[in-house]
Design a protein around this motif. Structure first.
Motif, mmCIF file in Angstrom:
data_model
loop_
_atom_site.group_PDB
_atom_site.id
_atom_site.type_symbol
_atom_site.label_atom_id
_atom_site.label_comp_id
_atom_site.label_asym_id
_atom_site.label_seq_id
_atom_site.Cartn_x
_atom_site.Cartn_y
_atom_site.Cartn_z
ATOM 1 N N GLN A 26 0.793 -1.239 0.000
ATOM 2 C CA GLN A 26 0.000 0.000 0.000
ATOM 3 C C GLN A 26 0.826 1.289 0.000
ATOM 4 O OE1 GLN A 26 -0.270 2.012 3.188
ATOM 5 N NE2 GLN A 26 1.497 0.744 3.656
ATOM 6 N N GLY A 27 2.131 1.226 0.182
ATOM 7 C CA GLY A 27 2.977 2.384 -0.046
ATOM 8 C C GLY A 27 3.278 3.264 1.145
ATOM 9 N N SER A 28 2.339 3.478 2.033
ATOM 10 C CA SER A 28 2.560 4.389 3.154
ATOM 11 C C SER A 28 3.448 3.754 4.220
ATOM 12 C CB SER A 28 1.223 4.797 3.784
ATOM 13 O OG SER A 28 1.428 5.482 4.995
ATOM 14 N N GLY A 29 4.571 4.408 4.500
ATOM 15 C CA GLY A 29 5.461 3.895 5.532
ATOM 16 C C GLY A 29 4.843 3.964 6.908
ATOM 17 N N THR A 30 4.062 5.019 7.166
ATOM 18 C CA THR A 30 3.424 5.163 8.477
ATOM 19 C C THR A 30 2.397 4.063 8.708
ATOM 20 O OG1 THR A 30 3.730 7.566 8.398
ATOM 21 C CG2 THR A 30 2.099 6.721 9.947
ATOM 22 N N VAL A 31 1.558 3.800 7.707
ATOM 23 C CA VAL A 31 0.566 2.730 7.825
ATOM 24 C C VAL A 31 1.248 1.381 7.992
ATOM 25 C CG1 VAL A 31 -1.305 1.508 6.643
ATOM 26 C CG2 VAL A 31 -1.184 4.003 6.535
ATOM 27 N N ALA A 32 2.295 1.139 7.215
ATOM 28 C CA ALA A 32 3.033 -0.128 7.304
ATOM 29 C C ALA A 32 3.626 -0.310 8.691
ATOM 30 C CB ALA A 32 4.129 -0.163 6.243
ATOM 31 N N THR A 33 4.219 0.756 9.215
ATOM 32 C CA THR A 33 4.869 0.691 10.523
ATOM 33 C C THR A 33 3.875 0.406 11.643
ATOM 34 O OG1 THR A 33 6.585 2.225 9.788
ATOM 35 C CG2 THR A 33 6.289 1.984 12.147
ATOM 36 N N LEU A 34 2.791 1.161 11.663
ATOM 37 C CA LEU A 34 1.804 0.997 12.733
ATOM 38 C C LEU A 34 1.095 -0.351 12.644
ATOM 39 C CD1 LEU A 34 1.122 3.149 14.934
ATOM 40 C CD2 LEU A 34 2.409 4.048 13.005
ATOM 41 N N SER A 35 0.796 -0.807 11.439
ATOM 42 C CA SER A 35 0.123 -2.096 11.266
ATOM 43 C C SER A 35 1.026 -3.239 11.712
ATOM 44 C CB SER A 35 -0.278 -2.284 9.801
ATOM 45 O OG SER A 35 -1.159 -1.259 9.374
ATOM 46 N N ALA A 36 2.297 -3.176 11.327
ATOM 47 C CA ALA A 36 3.241 -4.225 11.731
ATOM 48 C C ALA A 36 3.437 -4.225 13.240
ATOM 49 C CB ALA A 36 4.577 -4.015 11.016
ATOM 50 N N ALA A 37 3.538 -3.035 13.829
ATOM 51 C CA ALA A 37 3.701 -2.960 15.283
ATOM 52 C C ALA A 37 2.497 -3.556 15.995
ATOM 53 C CB ALA A 37 3.908 -1.506 15.707
ATOM 54 N N GLY A 38 1.304 -3.341 15.441
ATOM 55 C CA GLY A 38 0.105 -3.912 16.046
ATOM 56 C C GLY A 38 0.097 -5.421 16.001
ATOM 57 N N ILE A 39 0.614 -5.990 14.915
ATOM 58 C CA ILE A 39 0.616 -7.447 14.776
ATOM 59 C C ILE A 39 1.593 -8.105 15.739
ATOM 60 C CG2 ILE A 39 1.315 -9.302 13.184
ATOM 61 C CD1 ILE A 39 -0.121 -7.784 10.974
ATOM 62 N N VAL A 40 2.747 -7.474 15.974
ATOM 63 C CA VAL A 40 3.747 -8.105 16.848
ATOM 64 C C VAL A 40 3.679 -7.582 18.279
ATOM 65 C CG1 VAL A 40 5.299 -8.442 14.877
ATOM 66 C CG2 VAL A 40 5.573 -6.423 16.326
ATOM 67 N N GLN A 41 2.794 -6.636 18.564
ATOM 68 C CA GLN A 41 2.795 -5.986 19.875
ATOM 69 C C GLN A 41 2.632 -6.969 21.030
ATOM 70 O OE1 GLN A 41 -0.530 -3.367 20.774
ATOM 71 N NE2 GLN A 41 0.772 -2.013 21.982
ATOM 72 N N SER A 42 1.624 -7.808 20.965
ATOM 73 C CA SER A 42 1.376 -8.744 22.074
ATOM 74 C C SER A 42 2.563 -9.669 22.296
ATOM 75 C CB SER A 42 0.119 -9.568 21.786
ATOM 76 O OG SER A 42 -1.022 -8.745 21.716
ATOM 77 N N THR A 43 3.128 -10.159 21.217
ATOM 78 C CA THR A 43 4.277 -11.070 21.317
ATOM 79 C C THR A 43 5.475 -10.370 21.945
ATOM 80 O OG1 THR A 43 3.531 -12.268 19.357
ATOM 81 C CG2 THR A 43 5.829 -12.557 20.008
ATOM 82 N N VAL A 44 5.711 -9.125 21.539
ATOM 83 C CA VAL A 44 6.864 -8.392 22.070
ATOM 84 C C VAL A 44 6.661 -8.064 23.544
ATOM 85 C CG1 VAL A 44 8.148 -6.219 21.922
ATOM 86 C CG2 VAL A 44 7.521 -7.445 19.825
ATOM 87 N N LEU A 45 5.472 -7.572 23.898
ATOM 88 C CA LEU A 45 5.223 -7.183 25.282
ATOM 89 C C LEU A 45 5.201 -8.380 26.218
ATOM 90 C CD1 LEU A 45 2.496 -4.391 24.861
ATOM 91 C CD2 LEU A 45 4.981 -4.153 25.058
ATOM 92 N N ALA A 46 4.754 -9.523 25.697
ATOM 93 C CA ALA A 46 4.687 -10.727 26.535
ATOM 94 C C ALA A 46 6.019 -11.469 26.584
ATOM 95 C CB ALA A 46 3.593 -11.664 26.010
ATOM 96 N N GLY A 47 6.905 -11.171 25.638
ATOM 97 C CA GLY A 47 8.185 -11.873 25.572
ATOM 98 C C GLY A 47 9.197 -11.331 26.558
ATOM 99 N N ASP A 48 10.193 -12.144 26.843
ATOM 100 C CA ASP A 48 11.243 -11.748 27.784
ATOM 101 C C ASP A 48 12.388 -11.100 27.013
ATOM 102 O OD1 ASP A 48 12.667 -11.432 30.097
ATOM 103 O OD2 ASP A 48 13.489 -13.475 30.088
ATOM 104 N N TYR A 49 12.099 -9.942 26.433
ATOM 105 C CA TYR A 49 13.106 -9.253 25.619
ATOM 106 C C TYR A 49 13.714 -8.096 26.397
ATOM 107 C CZ TYR A 49 10.834 -11.792 21.811
ATOM 108 O OH TYR A 49 10.309 -12.783 21.015
ATOM 109 N N SER A 50 15.004 -7.880 26.203
ATOM 110 C CA SER A 50 15.668 -6.744 26.845
ATOM 111 C C SER A 50 15.268 -5.451 26.145
ATOM 112 C CB SER A 50 17.186 -6.920 26.773
ATOM 113 O OG SER A 50 17.624 -6.848 25.420
ATOM 114 N N SER A 51 15.599 -4.330 26.766
ATOM 115 C CA SER A 51 15.293 -3.033 26.167
ATOM 116 C C SER A 51 15.975 -2.880 24.820
ATOM 117 C CB SER A 51 15.727 -1.899 27.103
ATOM 118 O OG SER A 51 14.987 -1.919 28.300
ATOM 119 N N LEU A 52 17.213 -3.339 24.730
ATOM 120 C CA LEU A 52 17.945 -3.254 23.465
ATOM 121 C C LEU A 52 17.274 -4.103 22.396
ATOM 122 C CD1 LEU A 52 20.311 -2.376 21.722
ATOM 123 C CD2 LEU A 52 21.676 -4.229 22.724
#
Length: 487
Positions: free
Chosen positions: A397-423
């Motif tokens: 779809q071309g928009s970097g902002t839409v791509a970024t926010l949509s991708a962040a939404g898809i991985v958000q739960s996994t990232v927040l629930a995962g044991d990942y460091s700040s880095l």
């Protein structure tokens, strides 16, 4: 609880509807994201009375940081733009590096300019300088200098706050990591600047480009004499008989304009200092949290000083008066310039907020969990997953902002629930930004801005812009992967 495969089907349908409304129906991204959010929530079983509250929660949660940073960043960029700050940085870089290194000088200058100013505005500001520098350096077409500049600027736009996409994804995945993401994004941009310069020479090389006649005529009139090496007056005039260039028309110190007022251009050191000030403050805050114990007075003070919103506020206030007053503006003019900078930013902020609504729906309904979970179970590492999801959205779809926010939404739960460091979370956020850069093509507004202002055909744009954005996106992703292995 719906099965993961049913939720995956809902995700696919949501993405398909989003792409159809944006690409085929030409709906505004803001409206499309909100409509798709409603349909996704209903399809995933959200009670009808809870849909609108969920949307409000998503919008509010995203806009808290986005409105602050994007709004202040737009104001800082606006005052630098209107007072000629971009031009003086470019000319100062040319003085320091000399006439033989005009391409490198402009690349460095564009990297600084791209930090506070949105890509489209920043690139258009630099187009006259690109023409003059390219002519002075003896290039047959402005693309030789202009395309690497454009690609580096869009790279920074996708990976360094206060730009909207990276701010939005950081808000969703780790709001307290804004400072770390900023520093890592800038650190990543440095080798990418070197890479785009080197690869740009290979890609563009001695290839003959067919320029748009209007652009070719403008380039033919660009005066090489307007740019000189250090010691011979880079900002000075031109040799007798040479054509006036765009740089010759830029305001000089003490120039009297048509309105009868005298305007001064700010010194390059001041403009650079204003751009670097929030970065230094953010760095102090980030380092302070590592050096001093949590909760200590020193840690709290440095955390306050280094908060990105406060750092940008300080830089904006200083820029208002140092640049505005130096330029000969009164209080009313300064206010009008600053308010005017918020107009374009408002659209970006609203689209980013709508992306936050979509991300919230994906998270709360479990759709994002299902998609990322299935891909992780298939053996796709989280860092690569974040990159690929953003890449798919970007290409479609071309928009970097839409791509970024949509991708962040898809991985958000996994990232927040995962044991990942700040880095590691910061690396995931940057991977999303890189995915929203890679394979940029004809459905991206950045593609058209770069190609039209440099006079290129669509085919030549694909051979240059698309190739270089992909090289930078993939190369930076390799660097992130190596850092991830040792993090």
């Amino acid at each position: 609880m719906m099965s993961p495969f049913l939720l995956l089907g809902i995700a696919v349908a949501a993405i398909a509807i989003l792409l159809f409304t944006v690409i085929a129906l030409k709906w505004p991204a803001y409206v499309s994201l909100l409509v798709v959010s409603v349909l996704t929530a209903l399809a995933a079983g959200v009670a009808i009375q809870d849909v609108v509250p969920l949307m409000i929660e998503g919008m509010g949660g995203t806009l808290g940081s986005v409105a602050l940073l994007v709004g202040l960043g737009a104001m800082l960029g606006g005052i630098i733009e209107k007072t000629g700050g971009a031009e003086v940085i470019a000319q100062r870089a040319a003085e320091v590096l000399g006439e033989k290194r005009l391409a490198q000088a402009l690349l460095i200058a564009s990297g600084l300019v791209a930090i506070p100013i949105f890509f489209d505005v920043a690139f258009i500001i630099l187009v006259p300088i690109i023409f003059a520098f390219a002519k002075a350096a003896g290039h047959r077409a402005p693309i030789a200098i202009g395309m690497p500049v454009a690609v580096l600027m869009v790279f920074i736009h996708n990976t360094v706050p206060p730009h909207p996409g990276i701010v939005g994804s950081t808000t969703l995945l780790g709001q307290d990591l804004m400072g770390l993401v900023t520093l890592l994004g800038i650190a990543l941009a440095i080798p990418m600047g070197v890479l785009v310069h080197v690869v740009g020479k290979k890609v563009i090389g001695s290839r003959a480009f067919s320029l748009d006649p209007e652009i070719a005529q403008k380039y033919a009139l660009a005066g090489a004499a307007s740019v000189r090496a250090a010691g011979s007056g880079a900002a000075g005039g031109r040799t007798p008989g040479s054509a006036p260039s765009a740089l010759d028309t830029a305001p000089t110190d003490g120039e009297v304009r048509a309105d009868g007022e005298t305007h001064r251009r700010p010194p390059a050191t001041l403009v650079i200092a204003l751009i670097l000030l929030p970065i230094v403050m953010i760095a102090c805050g980030t380092v302070g949290t590592l050096v001093f114990p949590d909760g200590s007075s020193a840690a709290n003070a440095l955390s306050f000083i280094g908060a990105p919103a406060f750092a940008l506020l300080v830089a904006t206030l200083i820029a208002m008066y140092l640049l505005g007053v130096m330029h000969g503006w009164g209080r009313q003019q300064i206010s009008e310039v600053m308010d005017g900078a918020l107009g374009p930013a408002a659209i970006v902020i609203l689209v980013t907020g709508a992306g936050g609504v979509f991300a919230k729906v994906l998270t709360e309904t479990g759709v994002g969990d299902a998609v990322s979970g299935l891909l992780l179970d298939a053996g796709v590492p989280i860092l690569l997953l974040a990159f690929l999801v953003a890449l798919v959205f970007k290409v479609a779809q071309g928009s970097g902002t839409v791509a970024t926010l949509s991708a962040a939404g898809i991985v958000q739960s996994t990232v927040l629930a995962g044991d990942y460091s700040s880095l590691q979370v910061a690396l995931i956020i940057l991977a999303i930004g890189l995915g929203s850069l890679t394979l940029s093509h004809i459905n991206d507004s950045g593609f058209w801005i770069a190609t039209k202002f440099l006079g290129l055909s669509v085919a030549d744009g694909l051979r240059t812009w698309t190739v270089l954005t992909t090289v930078l996106g993939v190369s930076a992703m390799v660097i992130l992967s190596l850092v991830w292995l040792i993090a």
